[in-house]
Motif scaffolding. Sequence first.
Motif, PDB file in Angstrom:
ATOM      1  N   UNK A 129      54.782 -14.851  19.956  1.00 31.90           N
ATOM      2  CA  UNK A 129      54.110 -15.871  20.769  1.00 31.90           C
ATOM      3  C   UNK A 129      53.765 -15.371  22.172  1.00 31.90           C
ATOM      4  N   UNK A 130      54.541 -14.435  22.675  1.00 34.21           N
ATOM      5  CA  UNK A 130      54.278 -13.905  24.016  1.00 34.21           C
ATOM      6  C   UNK A 130      53.020 -13.053  24.036  1.00 34.21           C
ATOM      7  N   UNK A 131      52.895 -12.183  23.046  1.00 38.22           N
ATOM      8  CA  UNK A 131      51.712 -11.322  22.979  1.00 38.22           C
ATOM      9  C   UNK A 131      50.483 -12.200  22.714  1.00 38.22           C
ATOM     10  N   UNK A 132      50.674 -13.208  21.810  1.00 38.75           N
ATOM     11  CA  UNK A 132      49.567 -14.108  21.492  1.00 38.75           C
ATOM     12  C   UNK A 132      49.100 -14.869  22.734  1.00 38.75           C
ATOM     13  N   UNK A 133      50.027 -15.186  23.638  1.00 38.80           N
ATOM     14  CA  UNK A 133      49.659 -15.916  24.848  1.00 38.80           C
ATOM     15  C   UNK A 133      49.124 -14.986  25.936  1.00 38.80           C
ATOM     16  N   UNK A 134      49.001 -13.721  25.617  1.00 34.58           N
ATOM     17  CA  UNK A 134      48.393 -12.781  26.554  1.00 34.58           C
ATOM     18  C   UNK A 134      49.349 -12.211  27.591  1.00 34.58           C
ATOM     19  N   UNK A 135      50.644 -12.315  27.357  1.00 37.45           N
ATOM     20  CA  UNK A 135      51.593 -11.685  28.285  1.00 37.45           C
ATOM     21  C   UNK A 135      51.632 -10.184  27.974  1.00 37.45           C
ATOM     22  N   UNK A 136      51.474  -9.361  28.990  1.00 37.75           N
ATOM     23  CA  UNK A 136      51.466  -7.907  28.784  1.00 37.75           C
ATOM     24  C   UNK A 136      52.874  -7.349  28.627  1.00 37.75           C
ATOM     25  N   UNK A 137      52.971  -6.244  27.906  1.00 40.58           N
ATOM     26  CA  UNK A 137      54.245  -5.536  27.780  1.00 40.58           C
ATOM     27  C   UNK A 137      54.812  -5.290  29.188  1.00 40.58           C
TER      28      UNK A 137
ATOM     29  N   UNK B  59      54.597  -1.441  16.504  1.00 38.94           N
ATOM     30  CA  UNK B  59      53.628  -2.386  15.949  1.00 38.94           C
ATOM     31  C   UNK B  59      54.196  -3.786  15.684  1.00 38.94           C
ATOM     32  N   UNK B  60      55.518  -3.883  15.549  1.00 37.44           N
ATOM     33  CA  UNK B  60      56.134  -5.175  15.235  1.00 37.44           C
ATOM     34  C   UNK B  60      55.915  -6.230  16.307  1.00 37.44           C
ATOM     35  N   UNK B  61      55.555  -5.818  17.522  1.00 42.50           N
ATOM     36  CA  UNK B  61      55.393  -6.767  18.620  1.00 42.50           C
ATOM     37  C   UNK B  61      54.323  -7.808  18.325  1.00 42.50           C
ATOM     38  N   UNK B  62      53.312  -7.435  17.560  1.00 38.41           N
ATOM     39  CA  UNK B  62      52.238  -8.371  17.233  1.00 38.41           C
ATOM     40  C   UNK B  62      52.639  -9.289  16.100  1.00 38.41           C
ATOM     41  N   UNK B  63      53.474  -8.774  15.209  1.00 34.58           N
ATOM     42  CA  UNK B  63      53.713  -9.481  13.956  1.00 34.58           C
ATOM     43  C   UNK B  63      54.931 -10.380  13.981  1.00 34.58           C
ATOM     44  N   UNK B  64      55.915 -10.067  14.798  1.00 28.20           N
ATOM     45  CA  UNK B  64      57.139 -10.853  14.666  1.00 28.20           C
ATOM     46  C   UNK B  64      58.074 -10.730  15.827  1.00 28.20           C
ATOM     47  N   UNK B  65      59.361 -10.913  15.565  1.00 33.43           N
ATOM     48  CA  UNK B  65      60.329 -10.937  16.645  1.00 33.43           C
ATOM     49  C   UNK B  65      60.473  -9.590  17.349  1.00 33.43           C
ATOM     50  N   UNK B  66      60.474  -8.513  16.563  1.00 29.98           N
ATOM     51  CA  UNK B  66      60.917  -7.265  17.147  1.00 29.98           C
ATOM     52  C   UNK B  66      59.863  -6.164  17.001  1.00 29.98           C
ATOM     53  N   UNK B  67      59.554  -5.462  18.087  1.00 33.03           N
ATOM     54  CA  UNK B  67      58.516  -4.424  18.062  1.00 33.03           C
ATOM     55  C   UNK B  67      58.901  -3.246  17.182  1.00 33.03           C
TER      56      UNK B  67
END
Length: 184
Positions: free
Chosen positions: A126-134, A63-71
Amino acid sequence: MIKRFFEWLLQPLGLVAVLITVITLFSLAVFGINLTQQAPEQPIQFTHKLHVGLGIQCLYCHPGALRGPSPGLPTQTKCWGCHQQIAKTSTSPKLAVLVDYVQNNKPIQWIPVSQVPDFVHFTHRPHIAAGVNCEECHGDMTKVEIAQNPQTMNMGWCLTCHIKKAGDDKEKLNKLADCGTCHY
Ligand code: HEC
Ligand code: HEC
Ligand code: HEC
Ligand code: HEC
Ligand code: HEC
């Protein structure tokens, strides 16, 4: 002495020795590369293929992938939500290891495989926010048994994508290609 050595090298026997040395060095190098790409010995033989195949979302366990540096990597509580039920009927030796961790309240120490050096500033948000997929960065995890080091996360890799994503936007390009964005 050196001259004699070279003379000896040029004889058939010497050439064979050179050949053997070269082959040995070459196979050692290949072995070395292979070794760093092999999956580490994880405390539990967790497979993405099976679990992602069940329809569990990446963010449920990371879940951390949305919130911060590390998933983040999941703790046993996450696993036990399902496995408490499964453990009652399962005879899989791989699951017995998980049960042992839970019953003895031992934290699971996963060994990280994809990492960038400490002097690099990478954050997921910022990557997830910009729509880059895992998948764009980690590949298709639905095919992965035990996760391995992809060995692609170098500077060229980051920059290639940043330049591509910036497109004609000069301001964005300046930001995304600036040394200070990734190093400080
Ligand atoms: C949403 C439910 C769910 C969650 C959460 C979950 N699992 Fe599973 N897991 C399953 C199911 C279903 C199976 C298949 C069971 C079977 O085949 O008997 C399974 C199988 C396994 C297996 C056995 C694989 C094999 O080949 O025998 C292991 C090991 C495992 N899980 C570890 C974990 C770990 C570690 C976690 C936490 C990081 C976890 N699981 C989280 C549902 C889940
Ligand atoms: C049921 C929980 C679970 C789900 C769902 C899950 N993962 Fe994982 N993931 C783990 C565990 C446990 C590890 C640590 C063990 C390992 O590296 O295999 C891990 C490790 C990883 C790693 C390696 C990270 C590292 O450096 O150690 C990546 C990348 C990853 N997961 C991406 C994903 C993606 C992308 C998805 C969705 C397609 C996903 N995961 C779904 C539990 C899960
Ligand atoms: C832009 C590329 C990129 C995207 C998109 C991306 N990751 Fe990552 N991921 C990385 C990099 C780079 C690292 C290594 C980070 C480090 O060393 O600090 C990493 C590390 C991880 C780890 C290692 C565990 C940890 O907490 O350090 C997990 C798990 C993971 N990613 C899961 C995901 C999931 C799930 C998604 C989608 C929601 C995702 N990543 C999207 C590049 C990406
Ligand atoms: C697959 C494409 C892709 C890869 C690979 C990638 N990035 Fe990014 N990165 C992006 C996108 C898209 C953004 C968001 C740009 C925006 O703001 O619109 C971004 C933003 C960032 C930001 C935030 C910039 C800001 O606005 O302050 C940092 C820092 C960053 N990336 C570092 C890295 C590092 C370090 C790597 C390599 C380890 C990396 N990125 C790999 C696509 C990528
Ligand atoms: C988009 C992110 C990003 C940007 C922008 C970036 N770097 Fe890097 N850089 C990395 C990553 C990731 C690594 C570590 C991986 C590697 O060894 O390539 C790295 C490694 C390095 C290293 C160490 C090389 C080594 O072999 O150990 C130096 C020096 C460096 N960068 C300088 C720069 C300079 C100077 C700039 C600006 C012109 C810059 N970087 C811009 C991501 C970036």
